[in-house]
Design a protein around this motif. Structure first.
Motif, mmCIF file in Angstrom:
data_model
loop_
_atom_site.group_PDB
_atom_site.id
_atom_site.type_symbol
_atom_site.label_atom_id
_atom_site.label_comp_id
_atom_site.label_asym_id
_atom_site.label_seq_id
_atom_site.Cartn_x
_atom_site.Cartn_y
_atom_site.Cartn_z
ATOM 1 N N MET A 151 0.853 -1.186 0.000
ATOM 2 C CA MET A 151 0.000 0.000 0.000
ATOM 3 C C MET A 151 0.887 1.234 0.000
ATOM 4 O O MET A 151 1.595 1.472 0.970
ATOM 5 C CB MET A 151 -0.901 -0.004 1.236
ATOM 6 C CG MET A 151 -1.896 -1.150 1.278
ATOM 7 S SD MET A 151 -2.384 -1.651 2.963
ATOM 8 C CE MET A 151 -1.469 -3.181 3.150
ATOM 9 N N ILE A 176 -2.203 4.582 -3.044
ATOM 10 C CA ILE A 176 -3.303 5.168 -2.269
ATOM 11 C C ILE A 176 -3.445 6.663 -2.540
ATOM 12 O O ILE A 176 -4.534 7.142 -2.879
ATOM 13 C CB ILE A 176 -3.096 4.916 -0.756
ATOM 14 C CG1 ILE A 176 -2.846 3.426 -0.471
ATOM 15 C CG2 ILE A 176 -4.303 5.432 0.030
ATOM 16 C CD1 ILE A 176 -3.949 2.489 -0.922
ATOM 17 N N ASP A 182 -1.410 8.182 4.411
ATOM 18 C CA ASP A 182 -2.590 7.484 3.879
ATOM 19 C C ASP A 182 -2.341 5.984 3.714
ATOM 20 O O ASP A 182 -3.268 5.178 3.807
ATOM 21 C CB ASP A 182 -3.014 8.097 2.544
ATOM 22 C CG ASP A 182 -3.807 9.381 2.712
ATOM 23 O OD1 ASP A 182 -4.078 9.767 3.871
ATOM 24 O OD2 ASP A 182 -4.157 10.003 1.693
ATOM 25 N N GLY A 183 -1.097 5.605 3.468
ATOM 26 C CA GLY A 183 -0.765 4.187 3.434
ATOM 27 C C GLY A 183 -0.970 3.561 4.804
ATOM 28 O O GLY A 183 -1.544 2.471 4.926
ATOM 29 N N LYS A 185 -2.933 4.646 7.187
ATOM 30 C CA LYS A 185 -4.371 4.590 7.475
ATOM 31 C C LYS A 185 -5.004 3.352 6.849
ATOM 32 O O LYS A 185 -5.798 2.643 7.485
ATOM 33 C CB LYS A 185 -5.074 5.841 6.944
ATOM 34 C CG LYS A 185 -4.737 7.121 7.680
ATOM 35 C CD LYS A 185 -5.395 8.324 6.992
ATOM 36 C CE LYS A 185 -4.997 9.633 7.669
ATOM 37 N NZ LYS A 185 -5.575 10.798 6.971
ATOM 38 N N THR A 186 -4.644 3.096 5.587
ATOM 39 C CA THR A 186 -5.197 1.945 4.872
ATOM 40 C C THR A 186 -4.814 0.647 5.562
ATOM 41 O O THR A 186 -5.647 -0.249 5.751
ATOM 42 C CB THR A 186 -4.691 1.938 3.414
ATOM 43 O OG1 THR A 186 -5.031 3.181 2.791
ATOM 44 C CG2 THR A 186 -5.293 0.798 2.623
ATOM 45 N N LYS A 187 -3.539 0.540 5.951
ATOM 46 C CA LYS A 187 -3.072 -0.692 6.602
ATOM 47 C C LYS A 187 -3.773 -0.908 7.945
ATOM 48 O O LYS A 187 -4.142 -2.036 8.292
ATOM 49 C CB LYS A 187 -1.559 -0.631 6.809
ATOM 50 C CG LYS A 187 -0.977 -1.841 7.543
ATOM 51 C CD LYS A 187 -1.131 -3.128 6.758
ATOM 52 C CE LYS A 187 -0.696 -4.357 7.552
ATOM 53 N NZ LYS A 187 0.737 -4.387 7.870
ATOM 54 N N ASN A 190 -7.283 -2.162 7.466
ATOM 55 C CA ASN A 190 -7.213 -3.583 7.112
ATOM 56 C C ASN A 190 -6.894 -4.452 8.325
ATOM 57 O O ASN A 190 -7.513 -5.496 8.547
ATOM 58 C CB ASN A 190 -6.143 -3.800 6.041
ATOM 59 C CG ASN A 190 -5.937 -5.274 5.730
ATOM 60 O OD1 ASN A 190 -6.693 -5.886 4.986
ATOM 61 N ND2 ASN A 190 -4.906 -5.872 6.316
#
Length: 316
Positions: A151, A176, A182-183, A185-187, A190
């Protein structure tokens, strides 16, 4: 054929070593750094060169992949006494056309808070070092064969320039945004879901056990039905074998779910399932299972789960 790109890996535990071995096998010049002698020995045994400090590695590498446990360790390897920023290749002018410069690009693959990711990025930029916020997912097996998930957040020009090595690292590469953090946040989103799925799956398998169902058969049914999840199939297969050798230590996902719950609180959204999963993980750590595989959450939910298996085996 060897790639001209030189890659340094800081943190060669399970994931870092798998990533380094994968790139080494694909022809990249790879060197590693870790504070643990056992990790360095494992890297050397795999044919990977080693460096004495993050600074030394930064003076050699074009790309530095950081795969340590937490933000405190990132702080040390980047800004410590012999950290990356002490390298002699800092360049306050990064080329506007392709994002290149004299200093290595730092790729932060550890799971940390988005606030920490952003701060690290700003501090590195101040000394002319570009950053990619680049959390990873998939486990050591997928990291070793280049099929993990990556990500990415950061300067898209840098991502484009490193496209070859990024695709050699991961079969699923998601860009992302250009915003560092933001990477992360995404991780964390998940991993909160992964933690919920894992604890829910362990709870379901423990319930079936207490109801007298055949555990292996129940596992097979769930894996073929609507209750399935990747982490259930992966982790509960280990629990059924009474195999808690750490591929992903319990304290890691505990940390990640805690960061996700904190992130949610900062966004003013309630995550009751995430909070419930976190309590089970914390109880697992309190039971002394921190360094076991995170499949050990089933021991917290059902302390008799594997004892029953031992009794069955003794009667065979």
């Amino acid at each position: 054929m060897q790639s001209p790109l030189k890659v340094g890996v800081i943190g060669v535990g399970a994931m870092g070593l798998a990533m380094a071995t994968n790139l080494h096998g694909k022809g990249y010049a790879v060197q590693a750094r870790d504070v643990a002698d056992t990790a360095i020995d494992a890297a050397a045994a795999a044919g990977i060169g080693t460096c004495k400090s993050p600074r030394e590695l930064a003076d050699w590498a074009d790309l530095l992949i950081v795969v340590v446990v937490n933000a405190k360790q990132i702080e040390e390897v980047l800004f410590g006494v012999d950290g990356v920023v002490k390298c002699s290749r800092g360049d306050s002018h990064i080329d506007r056309d392709n994002g290149s410069g004299n200093a290595p690009v730092v790729m932060l693959c550890s799971t940390v808070s988005p606030i920490d990711s952003a701060q690290f990025g700003h501090r590195l930029a101040a000394v002319g070092i570009a950053t990619l916020d680049a959390p990873i997912s998939g486990g050591p097996v997928r990291a070793a064969n280049g099929t993990m998930t990556l990500m990415l957040a950061g300067d898209q020009r840098i991502v484009k320039r490193l496209d070859g090595v990024l695709n050699d690292l991961a079969s699923k590469v998601f860009f992302i945004s250009e915003t560092i953090g933001d990477g992360a946040k995404t991780k964390l989103v998940n991993n909160m879901l992964a933690g919920i799925n894992l604890t829910a799956g362990a709870e379901a398998l423990a319930l079936g056990h207490r109801l007298g169902l055949d555990r292996q058969q129940l596992f097979d049914v769930i894996c073929a039905s609507s209750g399935a999840s990747w982490i259930f199939e992966d982790r509960m297969a280990r629990a059924l074998r009474d195999d808690y050798a750490p591929r992903a230590q319990a304290h890691i996902l505990t940390k990640d779910v805690g960061l996700a719950v904190d992130m949610a609180a900062g966004a003013s959204i309630e995550t009751p399932l995430g909070a419930a999963a976190l309590q089970i993980f914390k109880a697992t750590i309190a039971a002394g299972l921190s360094d076991e595989d995170d499949a050990a959450v089933i021991k917290t939910i059902d302390p008799h789960f594997n004892r029953a298996k031992q009794r069955e085996t003794s009667h065979d």
